[in-house]
Scaffold this motif. Structure first.
Motif, mmCIF file in Angstrom:
data_model
loop_
_atom_site.group_PDB
_atom_site.id
_atom_site.type_symbol
_atom_site.label_atom_id
_atom_site.label_comp_id
_atom_site.label_asym_id
_atom_site.label_seq_id
_atom_site.Cartn_x
_atom_site.Cartn_y
_atom_site.Cartn_z
ATOM 1 N N SER A 108 46.569 45.179 -33.227
ATOM 2 C CA SER A 108 46.106 43.883 -32.747
ATOM 3 C C SER A 108 44.582 43.828 -32.804
ATOM 4 O O SER A 108 43.897 44.837 -32.672
ATOM 5 N N ALA A 109 44.091 42.628 -33.016
ATOM 6 C CA ALA A 109 42.647 42.410 -33.078
ATOM 7 C C ALA A 109 42.336 41.063 -32.447
ATOM 8 O O ALA A 109 43.186 40.171 -32.406
ATOM 9 N N VAL A 110 41.122 40.944 -31.950
ATOM 10 C CA VAL A 110 40.698 39.688 -31.362
ATOM 11 C C VAL A 110 39.237 39.438 -31.739
ATOM 12 O O VAL A 110 38.432 40.361 -31.809
ATOM 13 N N VAL A 111 38.946 38.176 -32.017
ATOM 14 C CA VAL A 111 37.574 37.716 -32.233
ATOM 15 C C VAL A 111 37.326 36.681 -31.138
ATOM 16 O O VAL A 111 37.992 35.649 -31.108
ATOM 17 N N VAL A 112 36.404 36.994 -30.233
ATOM 18 C CA VAL A 112 36.152 36.094 -29.105
ATOM 19 C C VAL A 112 35.077 35.072 -29.463
ATOM 20 O O VAL A 112 34.350 35.221 -30.445
ATOM 21 N N ASP A 113 34.983 34.042 -28.634
ATOM 22 C CA ASP A 113 34.116 32.889 -28.877
ATOM 23 C C ASP A 113 32.689 33.264 -29.269
ATOM 24 O O ASP A 113 32.138 32.713 -30.213
ATOM 25 N N GLY A 114 32.089 34.215 -28.602
ATOM 26 C CA GLY A 114 30.713 34.604 -28.900
ATOM 27 C C GLY A 114 30.549 35.281 -30.252
ATOM 28 O O GLY A 114 29.432 35.417 -30.745
ATOM 29 N N ASP A 115 31.656 35.702 -30.848
ATOM 30 C CA ASP A 115 31.613 36.377 -32.147
ATOM 31 C C ASP A 115 32.130 35.492 -33.282
ATOM 32 O O ASP A 115 32.352 35.970 -34.393
ATOM 33 N N ILE A 116 32.346 34.219 -33.001
ATOM 34 C CA ILE A 116 32.726 33.245 -34.026
ATOM 35 C C ILE A 116 31.478 32.433 -34.342
ATOM 36 O O ILE A 116 30.889 31.826 -33.440
ATOM 37 N N ARG A 117 31.050 32.444 -35.597
ATOM 38 C CA ARG A 117 29.786 31.771 -35.911
ATOM 39 C C ARG A 117 29.886 30.276 -35.614
ATOM 40 O O ARG A 117 30.955 29.670 -35.677
ATOM 41 N N GLU A 118 28.740 29.716 -35.294
ATOM 42 C CA GLU A 118 28.664 28.321 -34.847
ATOM 43 C C GLU A 118 29.125 27.333 -35.901
ATOM 44 O O GLU A 118 29.415 26.185 -35.585
ATOM 45 N N GLU A 119 29.200 27.776 -37.134
ATOM 46 C CA GLU A 119 29.690 26.915 -38.218
ATOM 47 C C GLU A 119 31.110 26.426 -37.933
ATOM 48 O O GLU A 119 31.487 25.332 -38.336
#
Length: 182
Positions: A108-119
């Motif tokens: 399992s993996a997660v990408v949280v809000d702060g690590d999603i580019r603003e684009e």
């Protein structure tokens, strides 16, 4: 995808005395017990193996451990993600704060809000949650999309990856592959 390594190995597997007449079966049972688990000995998660028994007889290895030892040689397929490696995973769930992924069908993996580019902005389109690029309307991440992300951390005990979509070369694999051909 980075993180997959084929390693040549020379191993010794201890066989219980009760399995002395079924050594190949005992070896397969022992190696099978290590599948899809992180092993510090192997330096990763064992995904597959192709081993050969060296010699025909099991012999006792040392005086302290009474179990017969069988010498093996072969190849091990290991999953060993490290910081900043690029991995690919299939989106399993989207929320306004995170993207949840499955990597190689088991991790399992997660990408949280702060690590999603603003684009990328979180939207609901036709009752479906998506992350869509503000600049490239066809660059969409939704459930089922395969995305490429950068490893921020890896928890060996739970085989859980924390990732990031902030660097170059991250996002929907389908979009990235089309963009590279242009």
């Amino acid at each position: 995808m980075e993180g997959l390594v084929v390693s040549e190995a020379k191993l010794a597997v201890n066989v219980q005395p009760s399995m002395g007449n079924r050594v190949p079966r005992a070896v397969l049972d022992e190696l099978g017990s290590h599948l899809f688990r992180y092993s510090h000995v192997f330096g990763g998660v064992l995904l597959a193996y192709d081993v050969r028994i060296v010699g025909n007889n099991a012999s006792v290895l040392g005086d302290i451990h009474p179990y017969p030892g069988v010498q093996l040689t072969g190849n091990l397929l290991l999953f060993s993600p490290r910081m900043n490696m690029l991995l690919e995973g299939t989106v399993a769930k989207l929320t306004s704060e995170s993207i949840h992924l499955v990597v190689l069908g088991f991790a399992s993996a997660v990408v949280v809000d702060g690590d999603i580019r603003e684009e990328f902005e979180y939207l609901t389109k036709r009752d479906e949650e998506v992350y869509q690029s503000k600049y490239y309307k066809h660059h969409v991440i939704k459930v089922g999309t395969i995305i490429r992300f950068r490893v921020k951390s890896f928890d060996e005990e739970t085989i859980h990856i924390s990732g990031s979509l902030t660097g170059a070369g991250t996002g929907s694999v389908k979009w990235l592959d089309v963009g590279e051909k242009k």
